[in-house]
Design a protein around this motif. Structure first.
Motif, PDB file in Angstrom:
ATOM      1  N   VAL A   1       0.816  -1.218   0.000  1.00  0.00           N
ATOM      2  CA  VAL A   1       0.000   0.000   0.000  1.00  0.00           C
ATOM      3  C   VAL A   1       0.848   1.265   0.000  1.00  0.00           C
ATOM      4  CG1 VAL A   1      -0.273  -0.043   2.539  1.00  0.00           C
ATOM      5  CG2 VAL A   1      -1.926   1.193   1.106  1.00  0.00           C
ATOM      6  N   ASP A   2       1.919   1.301   0.791  1.00  0.00           N
ATOM      7  CA  ASP A   2       2.748   2.503   0.831  1.00  0.00           C
ATOM      8  C   ASP A   2       3.409   2.749  -0.511  1.00  0.00           C
ATOM      9  OD1 ASP A   2       2.097   2.987   3.477  1.00  0.00           O
ATOM     10  OD2 ASP A   2       3.833   1.899   4.258  1.00  0.00           O
ATOM     11  N   ASN A   3       3.892   1.697  -1.152  1.00  0.00           N
ATOM     12  CA  ASN A   3       4.533   1.852  -2.452  1.00  0.00           C
ATOM     13  C   ASN A   3       3.534   2.296  -3.517  1.00  0.00           C
ATOM     14  OD1 ASN A   3       7.186   1.134  -1.687  1.00  0.00           O
ATOM     15  ND2 ASN A   3       6.657  -1.023  -1.759  1.00  0.00           N
ATOM     16  N   LEU A   4       2.322   1.782  -3.478  1.00  0.00           N
ATOM     17  CA  LEU A   4       1.314   2.194  -4.450  1.00  0.00           C
ATOM     18  C   LEU A   4       0.952   3.667  -4.270  1.00  0.00           C
ATOM     19  CD1 LEU A   4      -1.042  -0.925  -4.518  1.00  0.00           C
ATOM     20  CD2 LEU A   4       0.654  -0.246  -6.225  1.00  0.00           C
ATOM     21  N   ARG A   5       0.899   4.123  -3.047  1.00  0.00           N
ATOM     22  CA  ARG A   5       0.624   5.549  -2.819  1.00  0.00           C
ATOM     23  C   ARG A   5       1.772   6.420  -3.321  1.00  0.00           C
ATOM     24  NH1 ARG A   5      -1.687   4.195   3.151  1.00  0.00           N
ATOM     25  NH2 ARG A   5      -3.895   3.979   2.603  1.00  0.00           N
ATOM     26  N   ARG A   6       3.010   5.944  -3.121  1.00  0.00           N
ATOM     27  CA  ARG A   6       4.157   6.684  -3.661  1.00  0.00           C
ATOM     28  C   ARG A   6       4.095   6.714  -5.185  1.00  0.00           C
ATOM     29  NH1 ARG A   6       7.144   3.405   0.242  1.00  0.00           N
ATOM     30  NH2 ARG A   6       7.643   4.643   2.086  1.00  0.00           N
ATOM     31  N   ALA A   7       3.684   5.596  -5.770  1.00  0.00           N
ATOM     32  CA  ALA A   7       3.574   5.544  -7.225  1.00  0.00           C
ATOM     33  C   ALA A   7       2.586   6.594  -7.732  1.00  0.00           C
ATOM     34  CB  ALA A   7       3.134   4.148  -7.662  1.00  0.00           C
ATOM     35  N   ILE A   8       1.444   6.732  -7.066  1.00  0.00           N
ATOM     36  CA  ILE A   8       0.465   7.737  -7.468  1.00  0.00           C
ATOM     37  C   ILE A   8       1.071   9.129  -7.444  1.00  0.00           C
ATOM     38  CG2 ILE A   8      -1.663   8.906  -6.755  1.00  0.00           C
ATOM     39  CD1 ILE A   8      -2.765   6.173  -5.945  1.00  0.00           C
ATOM     40  N   THR A   9       1.834   9.444  -6.390  1.00  0.00           N
ATOM     41  CA  THR A   9       2.467  10.757  -6.281  1.00  0.00           C
ATOM     42  C   THR A   9       3.375  11.018  -7.479  1.00  0.00           C
ATOM     43  OG1 THR A   9       2.403  10.712  -3.869  1.00  0.00           O
ATOM     44  CG2 THR A   9       3.993  12.197  -4.889  1.00  0.00           C
ATOM     45  N   HIS A  10       4.178  10.028  -7.852  1.00  0.00           N
ATOM     46  CA  HIS A  10       5.092  10.214  -8.987  1.00  0.00           C
ATOM     47  C   HIS A  10       4.334  10.311 -10.305  1.00  0.00           C
ATOM     48  CE1 HIS A  10       8.805   9.954  -6.749  1.00  0.00           C
ATOM     49  NE2 HIS A  10       8.429   8.821  -6.185  1.00  0.00           N
ATOM     50  N   PHE A  11       3.283   9.516 -10.471  1.00  0.00           N
ATOM     51  CA  PHE A  11       2.498   9.615 -11.697  1.00  0.00           C
ATOM     52  C   PHE A  11       1.767  10.960 -11.764  1.00  0.00           C
ATOM     53  CE2 PHE A  11       2.266   4.745 -11.500  1.00  0.00           C
ATOM     54  CZ  PHE A  11       3.403   4.621 -12.287  1.00  0.00           C
ATOM     55  N   ASN A  12       1.326  11.471 -10.627  1.00  0.00           N
ATOM     56  CA  ASN A  12       0.741  12.820 -10.597  1.00  0.00           C
ATOM     57  C   ASN A  12       1.743  13.842 -11.122  1.00  0.00           C
ATOM     58  OD1 ASN A  12      -1.618  11.861  -9.463  1.00  0.00           O
ATOM     59  ND2 ASN A  12      -1.114  12.485  -7.381  1.00  0.00           N
ATOM     60  N   ASN A  13       2.988  13.723 -10.652  1.00  0.00           N
ATOM     61  CA  ASN A  13       4.027  14.665 -11.083  1.00  0.00           C
ATOM     62  C   ASN A  13       4.295  14.528 -12.585  1.00  0.00           C
ATOM     63  OD1 ASN A  13       4.324  15.573  -8.462  1.00  0.00           O
ATOM     64  ND2 ASN A  13       6.032  14.200  -7.992  1.00  0.00           N
ATOM     65  N   ALA A  14       4.285  13.304 -13.066  1.00  0.00           N
ATOM     66  CA  ALA A  14       4.517  13.084 -14.496  1.00  0.00           C
ATOM     67  C   ALA A  14       3.412  13.731 -15.325  1.00  0.00           C
ATOM     68  CB  ALA A  14       4.585  11.590 -14.783  1.00  0.00           C
ATOM     69  N   ILE A  15       2.170  13.579 -14.873  1.00  0.00           N
ATOM     70  CA  ILE A  15       1.036  14.143 -15.617  1.00  0.00           C
ATOM     71  C   ILE A  15       1.031  15.663 -15.529  1.00  0.00           C
ATOM     72  CG2 ILE A  15      -1.488  14.286 -15.634  1.00  0.00           C
ATOM     73  CD1 ILE A  15      -1.420  11.265 -14.764  1.00  0.00           C
ATOM     74  N   GLU A  16       1.412  16.209 -14.377  1.00  0.00           N
ATOM     75  CA  GLU A  16       1.522  17.668 -14.260  1.00  0.00           C
ATOM     76  C   GLU A  16       2.587  18.201 -15.212  1.00  0.00           C
ATOM     77  OE1 GLU A  16       2.248  18.593 -10.197  1.00  0.00           O
ATOM     78  OE2 GLU A  16       0.311  17.805  -9.504  1.00  0.00           O
ATOM     79  N   GLY A  17       3.682  17.450 -15.367  1.00  0.00           N
ATOM     80  CA  GLY A  17       4.744  17.876 -16.269  1.00  0.00           C
ATOM     81  C   GLY A  17       4.358  17.779 -17.724  1.00  0.00           C
ATOM     82  N   ASP A  18       3.519  16.787 -18.057  1.00  0.00           N
ATOM     83  CA  ASP A  18       3.071  16.597 -19.440  1.00  0.00           C
ATOM     84  C   ASP A  18       1.679  15.982 -19.416  1.00  0.00           C
ATOM     85  OD1 ASP A  18       2.581  16.064 -22.061  1.00  0.00           O
ATOM     86  OD2 ASP A  18       4.371  14.855 -22.414  1.00  0.00           O
ATOM     87  N   PRO A  19       0.629  16.820 -19.465  1.00  0.00           N
ATOM     88  CA  PRO A  19      -0.742  16.301 -19.405  1.00  0.00           C
ATOM     89  C   PRO A  19      -1.088  15.350 -20.548  1.00  0.00           C
ATOM     90  CG  PRO A  19      -0.699  18.657 -18.974  1.00  0.00           C
ATOM     91  CD  PRO A  19       0.669  18.291 -19.462  1.00  0.00           C
ATOM     92  N   SER A  20      -0.296  15.364 -21.633  1.00  0.00           N
ATOM     93  CA  SER A  20      -0.570  14.480 -22.767  1.00  0.00           C
ATOM     94  C   SER A  20       0.239  13.191 -22.709  1.00  0.00           C
ATOM     95  CB  SER A  20      -0.263  15.206 -24.084  1.00  0.00           C
ATOM     96  OG  SER A  20       1.122  15.518 -24.184  1.00  0.00           O
ATOM     97  N   PHE A  21       0.841  12.903 -21.551  1.00  0.00           N
ATOM     98  CA  PHE A  21       1.672  11.712 -21.358  1.00  0.00           C
ATOM     99  C   PHE A  21       0.750  10.520 -21.119  1.00  0.00           C
ATOM    100  CE2 PHE A  21       5.683  10.219 -18.817  1.00  0.00           C
ATOM    101  CZ  PHE A  21       5.781   9.118 -19.644  1.00  0.00           C
ATOM    102  N   ALA A  22       0.416   9.797 -22.184  1.00  0.00           N
ATOM    103  CA  ALA A  22      -0.576   8.727 -22.107  1.00  0.00           C
ATOM    104  C   ALA A  22      -0.157   7.617 -21.155  1.00  0.00           C
ATOM    105  CB  ALA A  22      -0.818   8.155 -23.500  1.00  0.00           C
ATOM    106  N   ARG A  23       1.116   7.225 -21.195  1.00  0.00           N
ATOM    107  CA  ARG A  23       1.562   6.128 -20.336  1.00  0.00           C
ATOM    108  C   ARG A  23       1.415   6.471 -18.855  1.00  0.00           C
ATOM    109  NH1 ARG A  23       4.047   1.926 -22.738  1.00  0.00           N
ATOM    110  NH2 ARG A  23       4.719   2.177 -24.904  1.00  0.00           N
ATOM    111  N   ALA A  24       1.589   7.716 -18.488  1.00  0.00           N
ATOM    112  CA  ALA A  24       1.442   8.118 -17.082  1.00  0.00           C
ATOM    113  C   ALA A  24      -0.014   8.017 -16.654  1.00  0.00           C
ATOM    114  CB  ALA A  24       1.974   9.532 -16.877  1.00  0.00           C
ATOM    115  N   HIS A  25      -0.933   8.452 -17.519  1.00  0.00           N
ATOM    116  CA  HIS A  25      -2.360   8.291 -17.210  1.00  0.00           C
ATOM    117  C   HIS A  25      -2.721   6.808 -17.072  1.00  0.00           C
ATOM    118  CE1 HIS A  25      -3.832  12.443 -17.611  1.00  0.00           C
ATOM    119  NE2 HIS A  25      -2.996  12.589 -18.622  1.00  0.00           N
TER     120      HIS A  25
END
Length: 435
Positions: free
Chosen positions: A132-156
């Motif tokens: 659970v802790d790792n999955l929550r960390r993953a969400i944080t990083h994917f959020n950052n990826a999407i903020e950096g590039d909203p058209s980043f399909a793999r991050a979504h």
């Protein structure tokens, strides 16, 4: 990802490959045997300010001889170009055909934003680690990826996968996890319709609401788009065992294992398929393989415990289930499983003591399945069935994750009870029953 797109080249999954990171005691011949590959790519990446230094070496697993090696000095903004250069060099070294257009870095990376790509890779690391802790960390990083590039399909797509899976690892997932999964998957497919991950996430979301037919269609679509995607095969195998197609489940989870031979979570899925058929010794072999790689993964200790339990190994069952409880402190269901094991192995007082502790940690009105398992083991059938009926009304994920309703021997005492058959009907599982 770039290498995977080369026709004729099969690349071992990152989960299995990562098992060997930092291992000095394993030579390339052994890696080749365990991953069933003919060559190993290894190297280093160093960043200093805006400079990037990448070294790479391709080694034959047959004789240990170098097939190719090179180093690259670039700015960090050139990371995608370096990836393409390495992919082309390896294609030439292996004499396979590379069909990507020169400079088409977006095809392999999905973004031109270096910071977004870096955040995505960090998220993938934590996703693969599970928990659970790792999955929550993953969400944080994917959020950052999407903020950096909203058209980043793999991050979504990756974030959709996390939201679909999170309810299996905590009793407190986001209330709108299903809606987030669907929104991210839809956005990913709108950006890149060739991705398998969004379909896989949508399939698991459908499983979570017992929409078996649409879930199966989505898994098949994902596998059609990316036949070598281990997670799609694994999760499809889990749908198959939940719908009592056990031989097909074993075959599908074996495909996942062959694609990702050292992934511990796949060992859990394949082992559980074998467990449901009563092949306890075989299941324990699979669970052991997973635990060698991920000794702290709670679900592996849990399924190991139940294989020991129904194989008649009481002491081993208690030991493994106690470890599972320690490793998954956010899941009250693990304590319910432990109380079941205690009661089933003659430790009734321990089961009752744990039941009291569960009442302090949670409540029967919120964690019905966890308490129902205990009552089944204690012989309080009516009380257990009442809780399971309430869990159906809430569409509780634990109705599937605690024990597969159609075939897990945990439910043997109630399986033919009219009230349990009604529960199966409400979950749209009765049509799959072989009994």
């Amino acid at each position: 990802n770039a290498l995977n797109k080369i026709p004729g080249l099969r690349v071992a999954s990152r989960t299995s490959s990562y098992t060997f990171k930092g291992r000095k005691d394993v030579d390339v011949e052994e890696i080749g045997r365990r991953l069933n590959v003919e060559a190993v790519l290894e190297g280093t990446v160093r960043r200093a300010g805006g400079r990037l230094r990448v070294t790479g070496q391709l080694t034959s697993t047959r004789d240990g001889l170098s097939l190719w090696s090179d180093s690259y000095e670039r700015t960090t903004n050139d990371v995608f170009a370096v990836q393409e250069e390495i992919a082309r060099s390896i294609a030439r070294a292996l004499e396979v055909r590379l069909t990507q257009k020169q400079g088409d870095a977006k095809l392999s990376s999905g973004t031109q934003n270096v910071a977004a790509y870096d955040a995505y890779l960090r998220g993938r690391y934590f996703w693969n680690a599970r928990g659970v802790d790792n999955l929550r960390r993953a969400i944080t990083h994917f959020n950052n990826a999407i903020e950096g590039d909203p058209s980043f399909a793999r991050a979504h797509a990756a974030r959709a996968m996390v939201y679909a899976l999170l309810p299996q690892y905590t009793d407190n997932p986001p209330a709108d996890a299903l809606e987030r999964t669907r929104a991210d998957a839809a956005r990913a497919l709108a950006l890149d319709s060739t991705l398998a991950e969004p379909h896989t996430a949508l399939a698991l979301a459908s499983v979570n609401i017992w929409d078996w037919d649409n879930a199966e269609k989505s898994y098949i679509k994902a596998i059609t788009l990316e036949p070598s995607y281990p997670t799609a095969h694994q999760w499809y195998g889990e749908l198959l065992y939940n719908t009592s197609r056990l031989d097909s489940s074993i075959a599908e989870t074996r495909r996942a294992r062959n694609l990702d031979p050292l992934a511990p979570i796949i060992a859990a899925a394949l082992g559980y398929s074998l467990y449901l058929t009563g092949r306890y010794d075989e299941s324990l072999v699979e669970f052991k393989r997973g635990l060698e790689v991920a000794p702290d993964l709670g679900v592996l200790h849990s399924v190991t415990a139940f294989s020991h339990l129904f194989a008649g190994h009481a002491a081993e069952a208690r030991k493994e289930m106690e470890i599972a409880v320690r490793n998954d402190p956010e899941l009250l269901g693990r304590k319910g499983q432990l109380a079941y094991v205690y009661a089933h192995t003659g430790e009734r007082q321990k089961a009752l003591g744990l039941l009291e502790q569960m009442r302090r940690d949670g409540s029967e009105s919120r964690n019905q399945v966890a308490f129902a398992l205990v009552y089944i083991a204690l012989g309080e059938t009516d009380r257990a069935l009442s809780l399971l009926e309430e869990a159906v009304k809430r569409r509780d994920d634990e109705l599937l994750t605690a024990a597969s309703p159609l075939d897990d021997p945990v439910y043997s005492p109630v399986r033919n009870h009219p009230r349990f058959l009604k529960i199966l009907e409400q979950m749209d599982l009765l049509r799959f029953s072989r009994k």
